[in-house]
Design an enzyme around this catalytic site. Structure first.
Site, mmCIF file in Angstrom:
data_model
loop_
_atom_site.group_PDB
_atom_site.id
_atom_site.type_symbol
_atom_site.label_atom_id
_atom_site.label_comp_id
_atom_site.label_asym_id
_atom_site.label_seq_id
_atom_site.Cartn_x
_atom_site.Cartn_y
_atom_site.Cartn_z
ATOM 1 N N ASP A 63 36.972 -22.953 26.798
ATOM 2 C CA ASP A 63 36.593 -24.357 26.996
ATOM 3 C C ASP A 63 35.817 -24.901 25.795
ATOM 4 O OD1 ASP A 63 34.311 -22.791 27.555
ATOM 5 O OD2 ASP A 63 34.566 -23.039 29.705
ATOM 6 N N ASP A 132 27.503 -21.508 40.073
ATOM 7 C CA ASP A 132 28.179 -22.222 41.159
ATOM 8 C C ASP A 132 29.583 -21.659 41.417
ATOM 9 O OD1 ASP A 132 29.545 -23.072 38.923
ATOM 10 O OD2 ASP A 132 29.267 -25.225 39.285
ATOM 11 N N HIS A 134 31.913 -21.168 39.066
ATOM 12 C CA HIS A 134 32.976 -21.631 38.171
ATOM 13 C C HIS A 134 33.495 -20.494 37.296
ATOM 14 C CE1 HIS A 134 29.703 -23.050 35.110
ATOM 15 N NE2 HIS A 134 30.170 -21.877 34.709
ATOM 16 N N GLU A 139 34.975 -26.163 37.832
ATOM 17 C CA GLU A 139 33.876 -26.327 38.786
ATOM 18 C C GLU A 139 34.434 -26.413 40.206
ATOM 19 O OE1 GLU A 139 30.972 -25.997 37.646
ATOM 20 O OE2 GLU A 139 30.444 -27.359 36.037
HETATM 21 P P1 PGA Z 1 26.395 -17.478 31.276
HETATM 22 O O1 PGA Z 1 27.521 -18.494 31.723
HETATM 23 O O2 PGA Z 1 27.114 -16.305 30.688
HETATM 24 O O3 PGA Z 1 25.595 -18.218 30.258
HETATM 25 O O4 PGA Z 1 25.625 -17.099 32.494
HETATM 26 C C1 PGA Z 1 28.600 -18.031 32.445
HETATM 27 C C2 PGA Z 1 29.492 -19.178 32.828
HETATM 28 O O5 PGA Z 1 28.973 -20.301 32.998
HETATM 29 O O6 PGA Z 1 30.696 -18.979 32.987
#
Ligand code: PGA
Length: 249
Positions: A63, A132, A134, A139
């Protein structure tokens, strides 16, 4: 689903790097989907240390934010340059990210899908998991069939990622993300989860009912996803004893 419960985040990073090493040895022209965020940082350090031969590989990031110039310190272009590209021999043009500045974002999303397809599809998708649920920036709620597209980020996601922006300013509201459908077509999937703050969502993702409200449950539809979790992230898994026995590393 193979769930490996590992001692700590360092072991998760080493095992993730082992998968990448094996893939590049077996298939030097491999195509990988790569994550950003805190979780994979140790894996990137380990990959840099190993000095693998990336010359024929291609990577596609999961992304990128909409509207950020590639040189912005919070962009994933910058993250990849600093944490990966500078340290390995992957040609710059083989490290692809969505074009969040494209005048026609829909066309850029379709072009990204087409490029992945033109390269023969993803051999390995390496993913983190959001608080959350995702996957990439899909999301809740996200359809299991969705493809690369523009999404609006959850406030919790923007707040969590503000740490990577100057003065902790909030990231843009929108991003381009590979879709769940795009990711599920990868021949192999590795999900990395480390730290106690991921324990509740990891349990839902791995053991909960399939739900658009927890996009990471879509992994249950992949033929052979591998979950690399450290003890802290694995602490709420109900079948922990079974995983330890069945998938002893
Ligand atoms: P993080 O993010 O590795 O910074 O916890 C993971 C994500 O949002 O997919």
């Amino acid at each position: 689903m193979q769930v490996l419960i590992l001692k700590d985040a360092e072991t998760v990073a080493r095992q993730a790097a082992d998968h990448v090493t094996a893939l590049l040895q077996r298939k030097p022209e491999a195509v990988l989907a790569l994550p950003t965020g805190n979780t994979p940082l140790k894996m990137y350090s380990e990959l840099a240390r190993r000095q693998l031969d990336w010359r024929r590989a291609t990577t596609f990031n999961l992304d990128e934010y909409v509207g950020l110039p590639p040189e912005h310190p919070g962009s994933y272009h910058t993250y990849m340059r600093e944490n990966f590209l500078r340290h390995v021999n992957l040609p710059e043009e083989s490290c692809r990210l969505p074009d969040g500045q494209a005048p026609d974002l829909q066309a850029a999303c379709q072009a990204y899908e087409d490029e992945i397809h033109a390269h023969g599809g993803l051999d390995l998708a390496i993913l983190g998991i959001g608080l959350d649920g995702h996957l990439a920036f899909n999301e809740p709620p996200s359809s299991i069939y969705c493809r690369t597209r523009v999404v609006r980020l959850a406030t919790s996601t923007r707040e969590a990622n503000a740490a990577h922006f100057p003065n902790h300013e909030l990231p843009p509201e929108r991003a381009i993300t590979m879709g769940i459908g795009t990711l599920l077509q990868a021949r192999c999937i590795l999900l990395l989860a480390t730290g106690a703050n991921k324990a509740a969502i990891l349990q839902k993702a791995v053991e909960g009912p399939l739900a658009a409200l927890v996009p990471a449950t879509a992994l249950q539809l992949h033929p052979q996803p591998v979950i690399l979790a450290d003890e802290a992230a694995a602490q709420h898994l109900e079948l922990k004893d079974y995983y330890r026995e069945a998938y002893r590393p």
